[in-house]
Design a protein around this motif. Structure first.
Motif, PDB file in Angstrom:
ATOM      1  N   LEU A  27      34.804  39.462   4.630  1.00 27.99           N
ATOM      2  CA  LEU A  27      34.768  38.657   3.420  1.00 27.99           C
ATOM      3  C   LEU A  27      33.491  37.830   3.452  1.00 27.99           C
ATOM      4  O   LEU A  27      33.250  37.097   4.406  1.00 27.99           O
ATOM      5  CB  LEU A  27      35.993  37.736   3.367  1.00 27.99           C
ATOM      6  N   VAL A  28      32.668  37.969   2.437  1.00 26.67           N
ATOM      7  CA  VAL A  28      31.434  37.204   2.345  1.00 26.67           C
ATOM      8  C   VAL A  28      31.573  36.255   1.164  1.00 26.67           C
ATOM      9  O   VAL A  28      31.844  36.676   0.046  1.00 26.67           O
ATOM     10  CB  VAL A  28      30.215  38.130   2.149  1.00 26.67           C
ATOM     11  N   VAL A  29      31.409  34.960   1.451  1.00 22.61           N
ATOM     12  CA  VAL A  29      31.596  33.933   0.430  1.00 22.61           C
ATOM     13  C   VAL A  29      30.450  32.942   0.500  1.00 22.61           C
ATOM     14  O   VAL A  29      30.052  32.523   1.587  1.00 22.61           O
ATOM     15  CB  VAL A  29      32.930  33.176   0.667  1.00 22.61           C
ATOM     16  N   ARG A  30      29.938  32.557  -0.650  1.00 21.19           N
ATOM     17  CA  ARG A  30      28.919  31.504  -0.693  1.00 21.19           C
ATOM     18  C   ARG A  30      29.629  30.164  -0.894  1.00 21.19           C
ATOM     19  O   ARG A  30      30.488  30.037  -1.744  1.00 21.19           O
ATOM     20  CB  ARG A  30      27.950  31.734  -1.847  1.00 21.19           C
ATOM     21  N   VAL A  31      29.252  29.186  -0.068  1.00 26.58           N
ATOM     22  CA  VAL A  31      29.850  27.858  -0.152  1.00 26.58           C
ATOM     23  C   VAL A  31      28.751  26.809  -0.155  1.00 26.58           C
ATOM     24  O   VAL A  31      27.590  27.102   0.173  1.00 26.58           O
ATOM     25  CB  VAL A  31      30.825  27.600   1.023  1.00 26.58           C
ATOM     26  N   ASP A  32      29.117  25.586  -0.505  1.00 22.59           N
ATOM     27  CA  ASP A  32      28.167  24.486  -0.462  1.00 22.59           C
ATOM     28  C   ASP A  32      27.742  24.233   0.981  1.00 22.59           C
ATOM     29  O   ASP A  32      28.467  24.553   1.933  1.00 22.59           O
ATOM     30  CB  ASP A  32      28.787  23.217  -1.035  1.00 22.59           C
ATOM     31  N   VAL A  33      26.576  23.628   1.162  1.00 24.76           N
ATOM     32  CA  VAL A  33      26.010  23.414   2.494  1.00 24.76           C
ATOM     33  C   VAL A  33      26.936  22.557   3.351  1.00 24.76           C
ATOM     34  O   VAL A  33      27.154  22.867   4.526  1.00 24.76           O
ATOM     35  CB  VAL A  33      24.613  22.761   2.384  1.00 24.76           C
ATOM     36  N   ASP A  34      27.518  21.507   2.780  1.00 26.66           N
ATOM     37  CA  ASP A  34      28.383  20.639   3.575  1.00 26.66           C
ATOM     38  C   ASP A  34      29.632  21.378   4.057  1.00 26.66           C
ATOM     39  O   ASP A  34      30.088  21.189   5.182  1.00 26.66           O
ATOM     40  CB  ASP A  34      28.761  19.373   2.818  1.00 26.66           C
ATOM     41  N   VAL A  35      30.169  22.265   3.246  1.00 32.23           N
ATOM     42  CA  VAL A  35      31.330  23.061   3.636  1.00 32.23           C
ATOM     43  C   VAL A  35      30.929  24.028   4.744  1.00 32.23           C
ATOM     44  O   VAL A  35      31.635  24.173   5.746  1.00 32.23           O
ATOM     45  CB  VAL A  35      31.917  23.821   2.425  1.00 32.23           C
ATOM     46  N   TYR A  36      29.799  24.686   4.583  1.00 30.25           N
ATOM     47  CA  TYR A  36      29.304  25.627   5.597  1.00 30.25           C
ATOM     48  C   TYR A  36      29.121  24.937   6.940  1.00 30.25           C
ATOM     49  O   TYR A  36      29.551  25.444   7.979  1.00 30.25           O
ATOM     50  CB  TYR A  36      27.985  26.244   5.132  1.00 30.25           C
ATOM     51  N   GLU A  37      28.489  23.768   6.925  1.00 28.80           N
ATOM     52  CA  GLU A  37      28.247  23.034   8.174  1.00 28.80           C
ATOM     53  C   GLU A  37      29.559  22.636   8.842  1.00 28.80           C
ATOM     54  O   GLU A  37      29.696  22.724  10.059  1.00 28.80           O
ATOM     55  CB  GLU A  37      27.376  21.811   7.913  1.00 28.80           C
ATOM     56  N   HIS A  38      30.539  22.223   8.045  1.00 27.57           N
ATOM     57  CA  HIS A  38      31.831  21.837   8.605  1.00 27.57           C
ATOM     58  C   HIS A  38      32.540  23.033   9.239  1.00 27.57           C
ATOM     59  O   HIS A  38      33.043  22.953  10.354  1.00 27.57           O
ATOM     60  CB  HIS A  38      32.718  21.215   7.519  1.00 27.57           C
ATOM     61  N   VAL A  39      32.565  24.140   8.523  1.00 24.94           N
ATOM     62  CA  VAL A  39      33.265  25.330   9.008  1.00 24.94           C
ATOM     63  C   VAL A  39      32.587  25.890  10.256  1.00 24.94           C
ATOM     64  O   VAL A  39      33.253  26.247  11.227  1.00 24.94           O
ATOM     65  CB  VAL A  39      33.357  26.406   7.906  1.00 24.94           C
ATOM     66  N   THR A  40      31.280  25.954  10.272  1.00 22.88           N
ATOM     67  CA  THR A  40      30.574  26.541  11.414  1.00 22.88           C
ATOM     68  C   THR A  40      30.524  25.604  12.618  1.00 22.88           C
ATOM     69  O   THR A  40      30.252  26.057  13.730  1.00 22.88           O
ATOM     70  CB  THR A  40      29.147  26.966  11.040  1.00 22.88           C
ATOM     71  N   SER A  41      30.809  24.327  12.439  1.00 29.43           N
ATOM     72  CA  SER A  41      30.775  23.386  13.565  1.00 29.43           C
ATOM     73  C   SER A  41      32.122  23.262  14.271  1.00 29.43           C
ATOM     74  O   SER A  41      32.225  22.559  15.270  1.00 29.43           O
ATOM     75  CB  SER A  41      30.325  22.007  13.080  1.00 29.43           C
ATOM     76  N   ARG A  42      33.140  23.945  13.799  1.00 30.77           N
ATOM     77  CA  ARG A  42      34.467  23.852  14.398  1.00 30.77           C
ATOM     78  C   ARG A  42      34.466  24.449  15.803  1.00 30.77           C
ATOM     79  O   ARG A  42      33.860  25.497  16.034  1.00 30.77           O
ATOM     80  CB  ARG A  42      35.508  24.578  13.541  1.00 30.77           C
ATOM     81  N   PRO A  43      35.147  23.793  16.763  1.00 30.72           N
ATOM     82  CA  PRO A  43      35.143  24.299  18.139  1.00 30.72           C
ATOM     83  C   PRO A  43      35.849  25.646  18.294  1.00 30.72           C
ATOM     84  O   PRO A  43      35.490  26.434  19.174  1.00 30.72           O
ATOM     85  CB  PRO A  43      35.870  23.214  18.927  1.00 30.72           C
TER      86      PRO A  43
END
Length: 77
Positions: A27-43
């Motif tokens: 699944l490829v989804v475009r999201v806002d930068v703040d959402v992307y940073e939050h999701v990719t920073s999860r442990p």
């Protein structure tokens, strides 16, 4: 060069199978930068985090996650 070996523009409709993929759809989804940073920073990693959110939403029986600004406009239309 033979006709068969020429590639057309764009992506292929059928993607080659890779050994490291288990066959699960992507699944490829475009999201806002703040959402992307939050999701990719999860442990636990982005995939595990998103799956956890969706499974929690599925068991609750309602879609209660907030939409982004553009998504709200599309949902209202």
């Amino acid at each position: 060069m033979e006709e068969e070996s020429k590639k057309g523009p764009g992506r292929p409709r059928v993607y080659p199978k890779r050994e490291n993929r288990r066959g699960a759809p992507q699944l490829v989804v475009r999201v806002d930068v703040d959402v992307y940073e939050h999701v990719t920073s999860r442990p636990e990693g982005p995939r595990a985090y998103l799956e956890q959110l969706v499974r929690k939403d599925l068991t609750s029986g309602s879609s209660s996650l907030p939409l982004s600004g553009k998504s709200e406009e599309a949902a209202e239309a």
